[in-house]
Design a protein around this motif. Structure first.
Motif, short mmCIF file in Angstrom:
data_model
loop_
_atom_site.label_atom_id
_atom_site.label_comp_id
_atom_site.label_asym_id
_atom_site.label_seq_id
_atom_site.Cartn_x
_atom_site.Cartn_y
_atom_site.Cartn_z
N ASN A 78 9.61 -31.09 60.64
CA ASN A 78 8.33 -30.60 60.12
C ASN A 78 8.01 -29.18 60.56
O ASN A 78 6.90 -28.69 60.35
CB ASN A 78 7.21 -31.56 60.53
N ASN A 79 8.99 -28.53 61.20
CA ASN A 79 8.84 -27.14 61.63
C ASN A 79 7.66 -26.95 62.58
O ASN A 79 6.94 -25.95 62.50
CB ASN A 79 8.73 -26.22 60.41
N GLU A 80 7.46 -27.91 63.47
CA GLU A 80 6.38 -27.88 64.45
C GLU A 80 6.98 -27.60 65.83
O GLU A 80 7.25 -28.50 66.61
CB GLU A 80 5.65 -29.23 64.45
N SER A 81 7.18 -26.31 66.10
CA SER A 81 7.91 -25.93 67.31
C SER A 81 7.19 -26.34 68.60
O SER A 81 7.83 -26.78 69.55
CB SER A 81 8.22 -24.44 67.32
#
Length: 108
Positions: A78-81
């Motif tokens: 989800n590209n939630e670094s």
């Protein structure tokens, strides 16, 4: 794939440890940083006995690994670094705790 295999795996603790390490190697490769997998692979080649002992000694270790691997992967997908970072830190804290408990149990 590694997470599903871990979740459904029964018995052979060395094979379970290899699945665990495979998740981390694959995650490192997915980072597209060519250095990280090169650094991790020799380290992971040294610790299968330790990880398998943790899985054999700490009943909830597999459940925790599956839970945190799932959280890490979901955050990455989800590209939630920040969430991925936080989940990895928490996962490493539990892994450290489990290793300490395994060593304490072996020393008794």
């Amino acid at each position: 794939k590694d997470i599903d295999e871990m979740e459904n795996h029964e018995g052979d603790y060395k094979a379970l440890a290899k699945l665990d390490m495979s998740f981390h190697i694959n995650l490192a490769k997915a980072s597209q940083n060519v250095i990280v997998p090169l650094l991790l692979e020799p380290i992971y080649n040294l610790i299968p006995d330790i990880k398998s002992s943790v899985y054999q000694t700490i009943i909830e270790a597999k459940e925790y690994a599956v839970k945190w691997h799932t959280k890490i992967l979901d955050a990455v997908v989800n590209n939630e670094s920040k969430e991925a970072h936080d989940a990895m830190l928490q996962h490493l804290r539990f892994a450290e705790e489990h290793a300490e408990r395994m060593l304490n149990a072996k020393n008794k």
